[in-house]
Design an enzyme around this catalytic site. Structure first.
Site, PDB file in Angstrom:
ATOM      1  N   GLU A 334       3.930   1.879  -5.264  1.00  0.00           N
ATOM      2  CA  GLU A 334       4.118   0.435  -5.201  1.00  0.00           C
ATOM      3  C   GLU A 334       2.786  -0.300  -5.344  1.00  0.00           C
ATOM      4  O   GLU A 334       1.781   0.086  -4.751  1.00  0.00           O
ATOM      5  CB  GLU A 334       4.846   0.012  -3.926  1.00  0.00           C
ATOM      6  N   CYS A 335       2.788  -1.321  -6.171  1.00  0.00           N
ATOM      7  CA  CYS A 335       1.672  -2.225  -6.417  1.00  0.00           C
ATOM      8  C   CYS A 335       0.421  -1.463  -6.853  1.00  0.00           C
ATOM      9  O   CYS A 335       0.308  -1.070  -8.006  1.00  0.00           O
ATOM     10  CB  CYS A 335       1.416  -3.102  -5.203  1.00  0.00           C
TER      11      CYS A 335
END
Length: 462
Positions: A334-335
């Site tokens: 994530e990210c």
């Protein structure tokens, strides 16, 4: 139902930039120095302030969020973290009553009500004297379910008359105590960055700021009066939680990238993986020469752009991770993790090679490309979520994905609120990889951890 007598309070303010973080960090440091075990919490989605609060208190800071969590979940999470502590301190966000809508959904006030905690209001008193009473009185009476129990005066001028007028106004017209006076110009000695403060784990030299915060708080805050406010909170009734079912089958080894680059992890996410049967294997993206023998991987958020040169220099790990992904290793990223798995990150005119498992480039921008809560609908089959499910999370990134080859990958999620990859989609699927800009919290998406572990267990059997 069980009742827990936990001394607690919420540090809030009329608006952002009032000095909540300075007051909270200082209070935690001063109480810790005095021998008090304090459990810290942060209202809403945040990784950076909690990193400092964790470092100061020696206990993992937990997030309480009424947009992501039901009230019963908030109360249970609060008790789970604080039941063996001497006190609990919650740092609010934005203004006390600011939320995502006119009703104040997701506000600090909602958290205070959920855990039945008194509120200490930090007020920036720049160019203000008697008017402070009108402001504080408004916050006292706006919502009768929120108890504003004390005030910390911030940015008070060196002139004695300024403090005297402020104290007299609050105590006469509001009937609550002034719990501290912080002088004008007093700020935390922690550097800022495009997402806020620099994370606590990046440099040991930043620890000096903790000592400074403790000294300031000890001199400026009335610790005994603040603890009296915390002890005024009533016992908190929480339904007895059932014990977690034991994991079925052998432990699944899950690599978790945890280092100066990737540090954005909620403690509940790691705990959920462990409860689902994972053995967490830490990986350092800057120094480990290869991926350990693991069954799955979790790459969280952080600042890969800041340390992109170091990531690029560790070519051996990047090559090995790409090889394992091609072989089918289950990966959730994530990210910052998403950025790392792309072809390259461009920042300040320099392009740094990354893992190259996903067919896109990442470019850092001057302004946020996604900021706030995000809601997603699962539209395509993927390893960790079922089609039709709704997911709530948050995002905060200055990067943008470019040159995405949509013939090689698909996207799992339709964005119904927020930005994601392009305002419409998020969640790049490639083999057993799911990479997205959305940050998830295990208490909001409890199925995520068990499915990641299950995917690892399936690969282990294969």
């Amino acid at each position: 139902m069980s009742g827990y007598a936990i001394p607690r309070l919420v540090i809030a303010a009329p608006h952002g930039r009032s000095g909540k973080t300075t007051a909270t960090v200082g209070l935690l440091a001063a109480l810790q120095k005095a021998g008090c075990q304090v459990q810290p919490y942060k209202k809403g989605p945040d990784f950076i302030d909690p990193s400092w609060m964790t470092r100061i208190s020696g206990r993992p800071c937990r997030n309480l969020d009424s947009f992501l969590m039901a009230r019963d979940t908030i109360r249970a999470s609060f008790v789970h973290g604080a039941r063996d502590a001497d006190a609990a301190v919650v740092e609010g966000a934005m203004g006390l009553f600011d939320g995502v809508d006119l009703e104040g959904s997701g506000s600090t006030a909602e958290i205070a009500k959920a855990i039945e905690a008194p509120v200490v209001l930090v007020v920036d008193t720049t160019r203000m004297t008697r008017s402070v009473a009108a402001l504080v009185s408004g916050y006292q009476h706006f919502d009768p379910e929120v108890r504003v129990a004390g005030v910390i005066l911030n940015q008070v001028a060196a002139r004695p008359r300024h403090e005297q007028m402020l104290r007299a106004a609050v105590e006469r017209y509001c009937g609550i105590p002034v719990l501290g006076v912080m002088p004008k110009g007093q700020k935390l000695a922690i550097a800022d960055r495009h997402l806020g403060l620099v994370p606590a784990g990046e440099s040991d030299e930043l620890a000096a700021a903790i000592d400074q915060a403790a000294a300031v708080a000890g001199a400026c805050l009335d610790l005994e009066a603040i603890m009296a406010v915390a002890r005024s909170a009533p016992p908190l009734a929480v339904a007895a939680a059932g014990s977690l079912a034991p994991a079925i089958g052998p432990l699944v080894k899950v690599a978790v990238f945890m280092d100066r680059v990737f540090s954005f992890y909620y403690p509940e996410n790691l705990e959920a993986l462990t409860a689902a049967g994972a053995e967490i294997v830490p990986v350092n993206s800057l120094s480990d020469p290869c991926l350990p023998e693991v069954d799955a991987a979790y790459i969280g958020g952080g600042f890969p752009e800041v340390l992109a040169a170091g990531l690029a220099a560790n070519q051996a790990l990047r090559v090995d991770l790409r090889r394992r992904i091609e072989e089918g290793l289950p990966v959730y990223a994530e990210c910052g993790g998403l950025m790392y798995l792309g072809r390259q990150i461009s920042w300040r005119g320099v392009a740094y090679p990354m893992v190259g498992a996903l067919p896109f480039d990442v470019v850092m921008m001057d302004r946020p490309q996604g900021h706030g809560y995000i809601t997603l609908q699962v539209r395509r089959e993927n390893p960790y979520f079922k089609v039709g499910e709704e997911i709530r999370g948050h995002e905060f990134h200055h990067s943008r994905v470019e040159n995405l080859d949509r013939e090689l990958v698909r996207c799992a999620f339709q964005v119904t609120r927020g930005s994601g990859l392009d305002g419409r989609q998020d969640g790049v699927i490639y083999k057993n990889v799911l990479a997205c800009y959305t940050h998830l919290h295990a208490l909001a998406t409890p199925q995520w951890a068990s499915r990641l572990v299950a995917a690892g267990r399936q690969g282990k059997r294969s």
